[in-house]
Design a protein around this motif. Structure first.
Motif, PDB file in Angstrom:
ATOM      1  N   PRO A   1     121.235  47.697 103.119  1.00 15.16           N
ATOM      2  CA  PRO A   1     119.879  48.247 103.202  1.00 15.16           C
ATOM      3  C   PRO A   1     118.835  47.130 103.238  1.00 15.16           C
ATOM      4  O   PRO A   1     118.966  46.112 102.569  1.00 15.16           O
ATOM      5  CB  PRO A   1     119.730  49.062 101.912  1.00 15.16           C
ATOM      6  CG  PRO A   1     121.112  49.232 101.393  1.00 15.16           C
ATOM      7  CD  PRO A   1     121.924  48.083 101.898  1.00 15.16           C
ATOM      8  N   ILE A   2     117.801  47.341 104.031  1.00 14.80           N
ATOM      9  CA  ILE A   2     116.661  46.432 104.064  1.00 14.80           C
ATOM     10  C   ILE A   2     115.662  47.030 103.078  1.00 14.80           C
ATOM     11  O   ILE A   2     115.027  48.039 103.370  1.00 14.80           O
ATOM     12  CB  ILE A   2     116.069  46.314 105.474  1.00 14.80           C
ATOM     13  CG1 ILE A   2     117.160  45.869 106.454  1.00 14.80           C
ATOM     14  CG2 ILE A   2     114.884  45.357 105.491  1.00 14.80           C
ATOM     15  CD1 ILE A   2     116.782  46.002 107.907  1.00 14.80           C
ATOM     16  N   THR A   3     115.559  46.448 101.903  1.00 16.62           N
ATOM     17  CA  THR A   3     114.823  47.075 100.796  1.00 16.62           C
ATOM     18  C   THR A   3     113.351  47.323 101.115  1.00 16.62           C
ATOM     19  O   THR A   3     112.764  48.264 100.599  1.00 16.62           O
ATOM     20  CB  THR A   3     114.939  46.221  99.517  1.00 16.62           C
ATOM     21  OG1 THR A   3     114.451  44.908  99.797  1.00 16.62           O
ATOM     22  CG2 THR A   3     116.377  46.140  99.046  1.00 16.62           C
ATOM     23  N   THR A   4     112.764  46.508 101.978  1.00 12.83           N
ATOM     24  CA  THR A   4     111.339  46.684 102.296  1.00 12.83           C
ATOM     25  C   THR A   4     111.123  47.613 103.489  1.00 12.83           C
ATOM     26  O   THR A   4     109.987  47.864 103.871  1.00 12.83           O
ATOM     27  CB  THR A   4     110.702  45.320 102.611  1.00 12.83           C
ATOM     28  OG1 THR A   4     111.412  44.736 103.717  1.00 12.83           O
ATOM     29  CG2 THR A   4     110.751  44.397 101.405  1.00 12.83           C
ATOM     30  N   ALA A   5     112.197  48.127 104.077  1.00  9.75           N
ATOM     31  CA  ALA A   5     112.089  48.955 105.284  1.00  9.75           C
ATOM     32  C   ALA A   5     112.404  50.407 104.948  1.00  9.75           C
ATOM     33  O   ALA A   5     113.526  50.872 105.096  1.00  9.75           O
ATOM     34  CB  ALA A   5     113.027  48.431 106.356  1.00  9.75           C
ATOM     35  N   THR A   6     111.383  51.129 104.478  1.00 14.43           N
ATOM     36  CA  THR A   6     111.574  52.526 104.085  1.00 14.43           C
ATOM     37  C   THR A   6     110.569  53.450 104.771  1.00 14.43           C
ATOM     38  O   THR A   6     110.233  54.509 104.256  1.00 14.43           O
ATOM     39  CB  THR A   6     111.447  52.661 102.551  1.00 14.43           C
ATOM     40  OG1 THR A   6     110.176  52.146 102.154  1.00 14.43           O
ATOM     41  CG2 THR A   6     112.565  51.917 101.834  1.00 14.43           C
TER      42      THR A   6
END
Length: 175
Positions: A16-21
């Motif tokens: 997961p890309i933690t800043t891409a939500t």
């Protein structure tokens, strides 16, 4: 809910890309990102709790265009044609031309191999002239990517004539 993920192993594992939500994700790609896969998983927060099947995109990063030529050289006009060799990486096309000194020679038979990046041509010196100036040949390449313009590099070819020697035998006067 949105969650963007990436994979560096062809999709076997996802991180997961933690800043891409959010619904969109953007970043500046580097050469190291070439071949990575990206996906977004969309989930509804309300009933019914369902998840959309992600589409997967593979990122292709093209490196910058480079053009390399050989060092300056000196040739004799009597030696005839020589082969110019250079390299153009990440190019759509490439070719040699005369930049200056065209009165002393011409470039023909351009050949570009996009797999190896090899660019060759034939330089033929002209047999007449005073050869007081150098010929500057130029290798110009057009990039695959629309993100940059043409790139070129030059090489100097000095064309000289072999000196001629005339021997004159002078006999001494008879006594």
């Amino acid at each position: 809910q949105y969650q963007w993920d990436f994979s560096t192993d062809g999709g076997a594992t996802w991180t997961p890309i933690t800043t891409a939500t959010g619904p969109t994700y953007s970043f500046t790609a580097g050469l190291a990102d070439n071949g990575n896969k990206y996906r977004v998983i969309v989930k509804y927060n309300t009933m019914p709790y369902c998840e959309a099947s992600p589409c997967i995109a593979t990122l292709t990063v093209q490196g910058g265009l480079t053009v390399t030529v050989g060092s300056s050289m000196t040739i004799c006009v009597e030696d005839g044609p020589i082969t110019l060799s250079g390299t153009a990486t990440n190019a759509q096309s490439a070719q040699w031309s005369i930049e200056s000194g065209g009165a002393y020679g011409e470039v023909t038979s351009n050949s570009y191999n996009p797999t190896t990046g090899s660019v060759t041509a034939v330089f033929t010196p002209k047999s007449s002239g005073d050869f007081s100036n150098d010929v500057v040949v130029k290798l110009t390449a057009t990039p695959k990517s629309p993100c940059s313009g043409d790139v070129s590099n030059t090489q100097t070819v000095t064309v000289v004539q072999r000196p001629s020697i005339n021997i004159v035998v002078i006999q001494p006067p008879a006594p």
